[in-house]
Design a protein around this motif. Structure first.
Motif, PDB file in Angstrom:
ATOM      1  N   ALA A   1      32.091  55.289  50.739  1.00 50.77           N
ATOM      2  CA  ALA A   1      32.867  55.929  49.207  1.00 50.77           C
ATOM      3  C   ALA A   1      34.176  55.042  49.838  1.00 50.77           C
ATOM      4  O   ALA A   1      34.887  54.734  48.693  1.00 50.77           O
ATOM      5  CB  ALA A   1      32.594  56.695  49.108  1.00 50.77           C
ATOM      6  N   GLU A   2      34.836  56.137  50.818  1.00 49.46           N
ATOM      7  CA  GLU A   2      35.557  55.565  51.435  1.00 49.46           C
ATOM      8  C   GLU A   2      35.906  53.996  51.401  1.00 49.46           C
ATOM      9  O   GLU A   2      37.364  53.254  51.237  1.00 49.46           O
ATOM     10  CB  GLU A   2      36.400  55.811  52.793  1.00 49.46           C
ATOM     11  N   ALA A   3      35.148  53.269  52.144  1.00 52.98           N
ATOM     12  CA  ALA A   3      35.539  51.831  52.658  1.00 52.98           C
ATOM     13  C   ALA A   3      35.386  51.419  50.765  1.00 52.98           C
ATOM     14  O   ALA A   3      35.949  50.488  50.507  1.00 52.98           O
ATOM     15  CB  ALA A   3      34.232  50.977  52.983  1.00 52.98           C
ATOM     16  N   ALA A   4      34.617  51.528  49.672  1.00 47.57           N
ATOM     17  CA  ALA A   4      34.762  50.681  48.782  1.00 47.57           C
ATOM     18  C   ALA A   4      35.803  51.308  47.995  1.00 47.57           C
ATOM     19  O   ALA A   4      36.836  50.330  47.328  1.00 47.57           O
ATOM     20  CB  ALA A   4      33.347  51.227  47.354  1.00 47.57           C
ATOM     21  N   TRP A   5      36.613  52.529  47.648  1.00 52.75           N
ATOM     22  CA  TRP A   5      37.200  52.964  47.178  1.00 52.75           C
ATOM     23  C   TRP A   5      39.313  51.845  48.026  1.00 52.75           C
ATOM     24  O   TRP A   5      39.485  51.345  47.412  1.00 52.75           O
ATOM     25  CB  TRP A   5      37.338  54.488  47.310  1.00 52.75           C
ATOM     26  N   LEU A   6      38.946  51.661  49.729  1.00 51.30           N
ATOM     27  CA  LEU A   6      39.844  50.853  50.092  1.00 51.30           C
ATOM     28  C   LEU A   6      40.518  49.134  49.316  1.00 51.30           C
ATOM     29  O   LEU A   6      40.560  48.827  48.934  1.00 51.30           O
ATOM     30  CB  LEU A   6      39.698  51.152  51.335  1.00 51.30           C
ATOM     31  N   ALA A   7      38.408  49.334  49.372  1.00 55.61           N
ATOM     32  CA  ALA A   7      38.716  47.608  49.329  1.00 55.61           C
ATOM     33  C   ALA A   7      38.529  46.931  47.513  1.00 55.61           C
ATOM     34  O   ALA A   7      39.542  46.233  47.229  1.00 55.61           O
ATOM     35  CB  ALA A   7      36.847  47.055  49.601  1.00 55.61           C
ATOM     36  N   ALA A   8      38.714  48.221  47.087  1.00 57.64           N
ATOM     37  CA  ALA A   8      38.739  47.985  45.245  1.00 57.64           C
ATOM     38  C   ALA A   8      40.626  48.071  45.462  1.00 57.64           C
ATOM     39  O   ALA A   8      41.031  47.678  44.675  1.00 57.64           O
ATOM     40  CB  ALA A   8      38.426  49.206  44.439  1.00 57.64           C
ATOM     41  N   ARG A   9      41.531  48.769  45.645  1.00 59.13           N
ATOM     42  CA  ARG A   9      42.523  49.427  45.733  1.00 59.13           C
ATOM     43  C   ARG A   9      43.241  48.180  46.386  1.00 59.13           C
ATOM     44  O   ARG A   9      43.989  47.344  46.140  1.00 59.13           O
ATOM     45  CB  ARG A   9      43.478  50.771  46.356  1.00 59.13           C
ATOM     46  N   LYS A  10      42.857  48.049  47.768  1.00 60.14           N
ATOM     47  CA  LYS A  10      43.690  46.698  48.255  1.00 60.14           C
ATOM     48  C   LYS A  10      43.726  45.404  47.150  1.00 60.14           C
ATOM     49  O   LYS A  10      44.228  44.589  46.780  1.00 60.14           O
ATOM     50  CB  LYS A  10      43.310  46.293  49.464  1.00 60.14           C
ATOM     51  N   GLY A  11      42.452  45.406  47.220  1.00 64.33           N
ATOM     52  CA  GLY A  11      41.699  43.950  46.053  1.00 64.33           C
ATOM     53  C   GLY A  11      42.819  44.122  44.743  1.00 64.33           C
ATOM     54  O   GLY A  11      43.176  42.938  44.584  1.00 64.33           O
ATOM     55  N   ILE A  12      42.947  45.266  44.196  1.00 65.15           N
ATOM     56  CA  ILE A  12      43.778  44.995  43.062  1.00 65.15           C
ATOM     57  C   ILE A  12      45.024  44.880  42.990  1.00 65.15           C
ATOM     58  O   ILE A  12      46.124  43.860  42.784  1.00 65.15           O
ATOM     59  CB  ILE A  12      43.890  46.191  42.650  1.00 65.15           C
ATOM     60  N   GLN A  13      45.815  45.473  44.809  1.00 59.04           N
ATOM     61  CA  GLN A  13      46.917  44.950  45.132  1.00 59.04           C
ATOM     62  C   GLN A  13      46.978  43.539  45.645  1.00 59.04           C
ATOM     63  O   GLN A  13      47.865  42.917  45.286  1.00 59.04           O
ATOM     64  CB  GLN A  13      47.075  46.302  45.977  1.00 59.04           C
ATOM     65  N   VAL A  14      46.183  43.386  46.275  1.00 58.68           N
ATOM     66  CA  VAL A  14      46.388  41.131  46.664  1.00 58.68           C
ATOM     67  C   VAL A  14      46.680  40.877  45.078  1.00 58.68           C
ATOM     68  O   VAL A  14      46.839  39.294  44.877  1.00 58.68           O
ATOM     69  CB  VAL A  14      44.971  40.888  47.460  1.00 58.68           C
ATOM     70  N   HIS A  15      45.634  40.864  43.639  1.00 59.35           N
ATOM     71  CA  HIS A  15      46.057  40.425  42.793  1.00 59.35           C
ATOM     72  C   HIS A  15      47.051  40.524  41.249  1.00 59.35           C
ATOM     73  O   HIS A  15      46.508  39.654  40.876  1.00 59.35           O
ATOM     74  CB  HIS A  15      44.227  40.685  41.767  1.00 59.35           C
ATOM     75  N   GLY A  16      47.830  41.612  42.595  1.00 58.85           N
ATOM     76  CA  GLY A  16      48.337  41.623  40.961  1.00 58.85           C
ATOM     77  C   GLY A  16      47.869  42.349  40.288  1.00 58.85           C
ATOM     78  O   GLY A  16      48.676  41.964  39.336  1.00 58.85           O
ATOM     79  N   ALA A  17      47.458  43.016  40.155  1.00 61.95           N
ATOM     80  CA  ALA A  17      46.969  43.740  38.589  1.00 61.95           C
ATOM     81  C   ALA A  17      46.406  43.279  37.954  1.00 61.95           C
ATOM     82  O   ALA A  17      45.590  43.977  36.925  1.00 61.95           O
ATOM     83  CB  ALA A  17      48.452  44.975  38.860  1.00 61.95           C
ATOM     84  N   MET A  18      46.235  42.441  38.101  1.00 62.76           N
ATOM     85  CA  MET A  18      45.258  40.871  37.757  1.00 62.76           C
ATOM     86  C   MET A  18      43.755  41.202  37.807  1.00 62.76           C
ATOM     87  O   MET A  18      43.124  41.343  36.702  1.00 62.76           O
ATOM     88  CB  MET A  18      44.996  39.657  37.708  1.00 62.76           C
ATOM     89  N   GLY A  19      43.410  41.854  38.570  1.00 67.71           N
ATOM     90  CA  GLY A  19      41.743  42.687  38.812  1.00 67.71           C
ATOM     91  C   GLY A  19      41.521  43.812  37.720  1.00 67.71           C
ATOM     92  O   GLY A  19      40.343  43.362  38.034  1.00 67.71           O
ATOM     93  N   TYR A  20      42.285  44.142  37.334  1.00 64.10           N
ATOM     94  CA  TYR A  20      42.233  45.497  35.970  1.00 64.10           C
ATOM     95  C   TYR A  20      40.995  44.080  34.762  1.00 64.10           C
ATOM     96  O   TYR A  20      40.757  45.075  33.975  1.00 64.10           O
ATOM     97  CB  TYR A  20      42.748  45.890  35.538  1.00 64.10           C
ATOM     98  N   THR A  21      42.167  42.765  34.555  1.00 60.92           N
ATOM     99  CA  THR A  21      42.057  42.283  33.494  1.00 60.92           C
ATOM    100  C   THR A  21      40.375  41.389  33.304  1.00 60.92           C
ATOM    101  O   THR A  21      39.388  41.825  34.576  1.00 60.92           O
ATOM    102  CB  THR A  21      42.415  41.333  32.883  1.00 60.92           C
ATOM    103  N   TRP A  22      39.490  41.473  32.174  1.00 62.58           N
ATOM    104  CA  TRP A  22      38.679  41.034  32.412  1.00 62.58           C
ATOM    105  C   TRP A  22      37.924  39.604  32.229  1.00 62.58           C
ATOM    106  O   TRP A  22      36.485  39.969  32.731  1.00 62.58           O
ATOM    107  CB  TRP A  22      38.194  41.705  30.366  1.00 62.58           C
ATOM    108  N   GLU A  23      38.568  38.919  32.694  1.00 69.93           N
ATOM    109  CA  GLU A  23      38.697  37.120  33.009  1.00 69.93           C
ATOM    110  C   GLU A  23      38.399  37.443  34.501  1.00 69.93           C
ATOM    111  O   GLU A  23      37.978  36.566  34.761  1.00 69.93           O
ATOM    112  CB  GLU A  23      39.975  36.435  32.641  1.00 69.93           C
ATOM    113  N   VAL A  24      38.711  38.403  34.926  1.00 72.90           N
ATOM    114  CA  VAL A  24      38.393  38.477  36.853  1.00 72.90           C
ATOM    115  C   VAL A  24      37.295  39.414  36.832  1.00 72.90           C
ATOM    116  O   VAL A  24      37.639  40.362  37.029  1.00 72.90           O
ATOM    117  CB  VAL A  24      39.875  39.138  37.100  1.00 72.90           C
ATOM    118  N   ASP A  25      36.459  38.967  38.122  1.00 69.25           N
ATOM    119  CA  ASP A  25      34.832  39.308  37.978  1.00 69.25           C
ATOM    120  C   ASP A  25      35.438  40.389  38.737  1.00 69.25           C
ATOM    121  O   ASP A  25      34.728  41.490  39.457  1.00 69.25           O
ATOM    122  CB  ASP A  25      34.279  38.568  39.313  1.00 69.25           C
TER     123      ASP A  25
END
Length: 357
Positions: A288-312
């Motif tokens: 769970a820690e690994a998945a949460w960190l991957a999600a948080r870092k992914g959002i940061q690198v995407h510049g918050a675009m990761g929340y949008t429907w168009e982004v996988d």
């Protein structure tokens, strides 16, 4: 301890990965998400054709008779592709529960062959989960009734219960409340034997979720690395910036440290070791820690675009958030660890903590 998988297990994982790469492509997931039931009969039929619904069913009933260690690889692939199907809940958890019933039990004879060929879906509940996944599509419901004496188990058809669908941030994970009345006619295990079944199901359910979280973490990392290699800033790919590399290196470290913990838990569960509960809780927390960190870092690198429907990324991120609290949230599993680690005379230290605790 040797955590090396044999050639057959690795070949099995690779074949499942190739199958899901085509059948669970992100564009197909989006289409299935938007359906009323959140499931695809065509995908389910192809899953059954591959024999994936028969993995845990004993050979006597037309299955493959595989165990927890084999599912450790399988659940990672299910998480990596975030399939919109309750395959693991039915083919792993519900099948395991039916397998644990006495030989010759009518429910085993009737349902295991049908589960092997994918003709039916079986939804399973547990006291630690307030809602039942895919209850709206189930042909059979296996539900616990908790009392002071222990946990009884009951088998019901959907017609014997009142099922109310609930919203979820993960559109492919359909949850529901199930209201029903226990009776002698529906009981399949009494409180004494049923408590053993409930404990085993909890560990198997948490292990299933742990594997999926590990797969999700890897997928989110892969998506983020791919994005960082293509997105340019100041004339350079942002993946070339050291600050971004550090973010993703942290995720890699979390994933790699979680893997042996997860595999050790699968081994403990497969062998029926007395300390399997603490192994599983450790795995659930690490994954769970690994998945949460991957999600948080992914959002940061995407510049918050990761929340949008168009982004996988958002599909896998939402699944990770939902599974984090499934089959026991972090508080629950930390408490199970604390009961062992803080006990008087707990065997801690080198040679004990990892091997014999």
């Amino acid at each position: 301890m040797d955590f090396t998988f044999n050639a057959d297990q690795q070949a099995f994982r690779d074949s499942v990965s190739r199958f899901l790469m085509v059948e669970a492509a992100p564009e197909k997931l989006r289409d299935i998400w938007q359906t009323d039931v959140g499931r695809s009969p065509e995908m389910r039929a192809k899953i059954a054709e591959q024999g994936l619904t028969a993995l845990s069913v004993p050979e006597d009933f037309g299955g493959l008779g595989l165990g927890d260690v084999d599912w450790a690889l399988m659940t990672q692939e299910l998480g990596y592709f975030a399939i919109p199907d309750s395959l693991a809940d039915s083919a792993y958890l519900a099948t395991g529960l039916l397998n644990a019933l006495p030989e010759g039990h009518e429910l085993r004879q009737t349902w295991l062959p049908r589960m092997a060929d994918g003709r039916v879906r079986v939804a399973v509940g547990h006291a630690v989960n307030p809602w039942v996944a895919d209850a709206h599509l189930a042909d059979l419901l296996l539900l616990p009734h908790v009392s002071a004496a222990g946990t009884q188990w009951h088998a019901l058809t959907p017609a014997q219960a009142r099922i109310t669908a609930l919203p979820s941030i993960d559109s492919s994970r359909r949850l529901a409340t199930v209201e029903w009345t226990p009776s002698e006619a529906t009981r399949i295990a009494d409180a004494e034997s049923g408590q053993v079944l409930a404990d085993e199901l909890l560990d198997r359910g948490a292990l299933n979720v742990s594997g999926q979280l590990l797969g999700l973490a890897q997928r989110m990392l892969d998506l983020t690395v791919d994005y960082a290699a293509q997105r340019k800033q100041f004339g350079k790919a942002i993946g070339s910036f050291q600050a971004v590399k550090h973010q993703l290196a942290d995720v890699v470290t979390k994933i790699e440290f979680a893997k042996p913990v997860f595999y050790r838990a699968a081994c403990a569960l497969a062998k029926g070791e007395p300390n399997r509960a603490v192994r599983v809780s450790h795995a659930k927390l690490a994954c769970a820690e690994a998945a949460w960190l991957a999600a948080r870092k992914g959002i940061q690198v995407h510049g918050a675009m990761g929340y949008t429907w168009e982004v996988d990324l958002q599909m896998f991120m939402k699944r990770a958030w939902v599974l984090d609290s499934a089959w026991g949230d972090r508080t629950f599993h930390k408490a199970r660890l604390a009961d062992v680690l803080l006990a008087d005379g707990a065997p801690l230290g080198p040679g004990n903590t990892f091997l014999n605790l």
